[in-house]
Structures are given as C-alpha cells and as structure tokens.
Design a protein around this motif. Sequence first.
Motif, PDB file in Angstrom:
ATOM      1  N   ILE A   1     -17.727 -35.071  75.243  1.00 55.71           N
ATOM      2  CA  ILE A   1     -16.656 -34.171  74.822  1.00 55.71           C
ATOM      3  C   ILE A   1     -17.098 -33.321  73.637  1.00 55.71           C
ATOM      4  O   ILE A   1     -16.835 -32.108  73.581  1.00 55.71           O
ATOM      5  CB  ILE A   1     -15.384 -34.955  74.452  1.00 55.71           C
ATOM      6  CG1 ILE A   1     -14.877 -35.748  75.663  1.00 55.71           C
ATOM      7  CG2 ILE A   1     -14.300 -34.010  73.944  1.00 55.71           C
ATOM      8  CD1 ILE A   1     -14.525 -34.892  76.849  1.00 55.71           C
ATOM      9  N   GLN A   2     -17.782 -33.943  72.693  1.00 53.68           N
ATOM     10  CA  GLN A   2     -18.275 -33.194  71.533  1.00 53.68           C
ATOM     11  C   GLN A   2     -19.289 -32.134  71.951  1.00 53.68           C
ATOM     12  O   GLN A   2     -19.329 -31.048  71.371  1.00 53.68           O
ATOM     13  CB  GLN A   2     -18.912 -34.154  70.531  1.00 53.68           C
ATOM     14  CG  GLN A   2     -17.911 -35.061  69.826  1.00 53.68           C
ATOM     15  CD  GLN A   2     -18.584 -36.129  68.986  1.00 53.68           C
ATOM     16  OE1 GLN A   2     -19.698 -36.574  69.306  1.00 53.68           O
ATOM     17  NE2 GLN A   2     -17.917 -36.549  67.921  1.00 53.68           N
ATOM     18  N   ALA A   3     -20.097 -32.437  72.954  1.00 51.59           N
ATOM     19  CA  ALA A   3     -21.090 -31.478  73.442  1.00 51.59           C
ATOM     20  C   ALA A   3     -20.404 -30.249  74.019  1.00 51.59           C
ATOM     21  O   ALA A   3     -20.817 -29.110  73.787  1.00 51.59           O
ATOM     22  CB  ALA A   3     -21.982 -32.135  74.497  1.00 51.59           C
ATOM     23  N   ILE A   4     -19.312 -30.469  74.763  1.00 51.03           N
ATOM     24  CA  ILE A   4     -18.564 -29.352  75.336  1.00 51.03           C
ATOM     25  C   ILE A   4     -17.908 -28.546  74.211  1.00 51.03           C
ATOM     26  O   ILE A   4     -17.949 -27.309  74.203  1.00 51.03           O
ATOM     27  CB  ILE A   4     -17.499 -29.862  76.319  1.00 51.03           C
ATOM     28  CG1 ILE A   4     -18.172 -30.480  77.547  1.00 51.03           C
ATOM     29  CG2 ILE A   4     -16.569 -28.720  76.746  1.00 51.03           C
ATOM     30  CD1 ILE A   4     -17.207 -31.173  78.486  1.00 51.03           C
ATOM     31  N   GLY A   5     -17.294 -29.258  73.261  1.00 54.38           N
ATOM     32  CA  GLY A   5     -16.622 -28.574  72.147  1.00 54.38           C
ATOM     33  C   GLY A   5     -17.577 -27.728  71.334  1.00 54.38           C
ATOM     34  O   GLY A   5     -17.235 -26.611  70.911  1.00 54.38           O
ATOM     35  N   SER A   6     -18.782 -28.227  71.111  1.00 56.03           N
ATOM     36  CA  SER A   6     -19.773 -27.477  70.345  1.00 56.03           C
ATOM     37  C   SER A   6     -20.149 -26.187  71.052  1.00 56.03           C
ATOM     38  O   SER A   6     -20.252 -25.121  70.431  1.00 56.03           O
ATOM     39  CB  SER A   6     -21.018 -28.345  70.132  1.00 56.03           C
ATOM     40  OG  SER A   6     -22.028 -27.624  69.452  1.00 56.03           O
ATOM     41  N   THR A   7     -20.331 -26.258  72.370  1.00 54.98           N
ATOM     42  CA  THR A   7     -20.688 -25.065  73.141  1.00 54.98           C
ATOM     43  C   THR A   7     -19.538 -24.062  73.166  1.00 54.98           C
ATOM     44  O   THR A   7     -19.753 -22.851  73.045  1.00 54.98           O
ATOM     45  CB  THR A   7     -21.079 -25.457  74.577  1.00 54.98           C
ATOM     46  OG1 THR A   7     -22.243 -26.273  74.532  1.00 54.98           O
ATOM     47  CG2 THR A   7     -21.372 -24.223  75.419  1.00 54.98           C
TER      48      THR A   7
END
Length: 239
Positions: A148-154
Amino acid sequence: MTLPAENLRQIEPVGIAVMTPVTPMALIERAMSSGADMAVIEKFVELHERWEKNQARKSFDEAISGAKAEIPPIQRNAKGHNDKRYADFAAIAKVVDPILSKHGLSYRFRTSQGERISVTCVLSHKSGHSEETTLSGPADASGSKNAIQAIGSTLTYLQRYSLVQMLGLAASNDDDGKSAADGEMISQDQVEQLIALADEVGADKRAFCQYFKVDGIAQLPAMEFNRAVAALNKKRGAK
C-alpha cells in the motif's frame, strides 16, 4: 434679423446606431421567431455550442497566461534519493493554489491502476474549458515500503509531476538563501512587489512579461528589477 419663433425648426438630436455583435444565440432566437424549420435551428445550436467552446478555451488560455506570470519558482524543501533536493506536493500547492484560484482555475486528479499506476491531472477554468495530462509509473517498492505504501508513494510522485508538467513550473535553485543580487532571478518579495504594482496601475502582466522576454514575472532577472519598476510607474503617469 431674428426669425419668428413659428419659423424655427426644432432640431432633434440624431442618435448614432451602435452595432451589437450578432451571437449564435441571437441567430437562434431570430430563427425561432421567424418560424424556421428544426434543421435550420439545429445548425444554429451546433454553431452556438462551437462558439461557446471557443470562448471558453480563450478564457482558459488567458487565465493560464495570467497565472503563470505570477507563479514564482517553487523552493526545494525536501530531500530525495542521493540527497537531491526537490519541492514536494505540499510546497507546490501552497504557492500555486491561491494564484490559480484568483484566475478562476482549479485542478483535480484521476487515478487508475493496472500493470502500472496512472495519474491524470485535470486543469479546469470556471468558463468550462479543461485540459489534462497523464503520467504513469510502477509502484515504488524501494526501501521497506509495504504494498500500500508503494502505491501511495507512486501516486504522490505522479500527482506532483503531472501538476508541474501541466503548469510548466520551475523549481528554485536558491537553496542556500543567497540574495537576489547574487542569483539569476528576482526574489519572492520582489515578485510580489511587481505583481502588486502591476495590479495598481492596471498593467497587462502578459504584455509585461513579453516585453521583458520572460515566461513569468518570477523569471525576471534580478538586474532588471529597477527597470521593471520604472516601466510600471511610467504606465501610472501615462494614465
């Protein structure tokens, strides 16, 4: 010799006819009042819709030009990979949001996710015209981010860059607090002074920028500041 009053003609003032531009809507009203058939009216309606869209696009272009003349370079307030400094989304929004609002502009984002994450920045004007740009990228799985954090960062990254691309923003290189005299462009205080002075004297900011051959007031070279102030004050005297 004075003529008798009964021999004097009263001269009525002659009015000057003012030509009113004929709009597509006026043509529609005339066609309907004259009993034109539906096919003719539909043609006029299509003409009216095209005319409105063209007017909205012109208003959008004027608003973008006016806003860009006032948006200063954004200070780089955050550090990324390899300690490279950049302006984060909050820093960009803090500067551009009030200026865009002043010119009747706003932005929003659409997102989609497949193999890659896509973010579309939609820039709209109150007249109804809008334009958009889309950027895509993979989920940012660097570091110890979970899914989820990876998606949010992008998403954050793509929102920031799509807005920057849409507005053509510049990031300031003045990270060490050097004065305007030591740098290439005027300071933020000087930008605000020129904008206030331009508004006071009723100057056309787009024409002002074209005269000094810059994309926006914030891109004015520091060495031109005094000449710019003098030019605006001269316009005050010419009014």
